[in-house]
Design a protein around this motif. Structure first.
Motif, short mmCIF file in Angstrom:
data_model
loop_
_atom_site.label_atom_id
_atom_site.label_comp_id
_atom_site.label_asym_id
_atom_site.label_seq_id
_atom_site.Cartn_x
_atom_site.Cartn_y
_atom_site.Cartn_z
N ASN A 119 -25.90 6.56 62.95
CA ASN A 119 -24.80 7.52 63.01
C ASN A 119 -24.34 7.72 64.46
N VAL A 120 -23.92 6.64 65.11
CA VAL A 120 -23.43 6.73 66.49
C VAL A 120 -22.05 7.39 66.47
N GLN A 121 -21.85 8.34 67.39
CA GLN A 121 -20.58 9.06 67.50
C GLN A 121 -19.99 8.82 68.89
N ALA A 122 -18.68 8.73 68.96
CA ALA A 122 -17.99 8.68 70.25
C ALA A 122 -17.65 10.12 70.63
N VAL A 123 -18.26 10.59 71.72
CA VAL A 123 -18.11 11.99 72.14
C VAL A 123 -17.44 12.04 73.50
N PRO B 198 -26.80 3.85 72.51
CA PRO B 198 -26.20 5.18 72.61
C PRO B 198 -27.09 6.12 73.42
N VAL B 199 -26.49 7.20 73.89
CA VAL B 199 -27.23 8.26 74.57
C VAL B 199 -27.78 9.18 73.47
N VAL B 200 -29.05 9.55 73.59
CA VAL B 200 -29.68 10.43 72.61
C VAL B 200 -29.45 11.88 73.05
N CYS B 201 -28.92 12.69 72.14
CA CYS B 201 -28.58 14.07 72.47
C CYS B 201 -29.07 15.04 71.39
N VAL C 94 -26.03 9.50 69.82
CA VAL C 94 -26.71 9.82 68.56
C VAL C 94 -27.36 11.18 68.74
N VAL C 95 -27.48 11.91 67.64
CA VAL C 95 -27.99 13.27 67.70
C VAL C 95 -29.33 13.36 66.98
#
Length: 167
Positions: free
Chosen positions: A7-11, A46-49, A87-88
């Motif tokens: 579930n990669v998101q563009a933020v 992705p960056v993990v957040c 990704v969250v």
């Protein structure tokens, strides 16, 4: 539970911030290599957040340096449209701290023997010293040492050597 990577998101980078507990740092040459890597290959991880809904902000758990590259590299920021792949994870602060440390410590190190083999293969494929140094982030001394370790004369074919004085 499915892995967050599905579930990669563009933020927008403006909605992302660093955490206050990451003990990891990266030296300038490696940051330059990271910028080169992201420019050449794009964001491949992705960056993990953790999402803070009250503030509508994504706080970094892992990937601070990838985030920093987007902030500091105009060409990458423009190409990416100011968006960061994220990704969250949904964990409490203690679990997020532990996750940050696990991510940092799990990166590993490079084997000298394998790096020597890679350099030898790149030289044999016709890549020059400048190309190797730029694309895999080595300085000339490190490249020379790896060539010396390999012992392959072909690796030195384009290298000039001076004669010792008084000989």
């Amino acid at each position: 539970m499915k892995s967050p990577v599905y579930n990669v998101q563009a933020v927008p980078v403006s909605k992302v911030r660093a955490n206050a507990y990451n003990p990891n740092s990266v030296a300038p040459p490696e940051m330059k290599l990271l910028e080169t890597s992201i420019w050449e290959d794009g964001y491949t991880m992705p960056v993990v957040c953790y999402y803070l809904p009250d503030e509508d902000v994504y706080e970094i758990v892992d990937g601070f340096h990838r985030y920093t590259v987007l902030l500091t590299s105009k060409r990458i920021r423009e190409r990416e449209g100011g968006m960061l792949p994220v990704v969250v994870i949904d964990k409490d602060i203690s679990a997020r701290m532990a996750s940050t440390i696990r991510h940092n410590r799990a990166r590993g190190t490079h084997s000298i023997e394998l790096m020597t083999n890679i350099v030898a293969e790149l030289v044999q494929a016709g890549m020059g010293d400048a190309w190797i140094m730029k694309h895999i982030g080595m300085d000339s001394d490190e490249l020379l040492r790896l060539k010396q370790i390999s012992g392959l004369a072909a690796l030195f074919k384009d290298r000039e050597f001076s004669k010792a004085l008084g000989v």
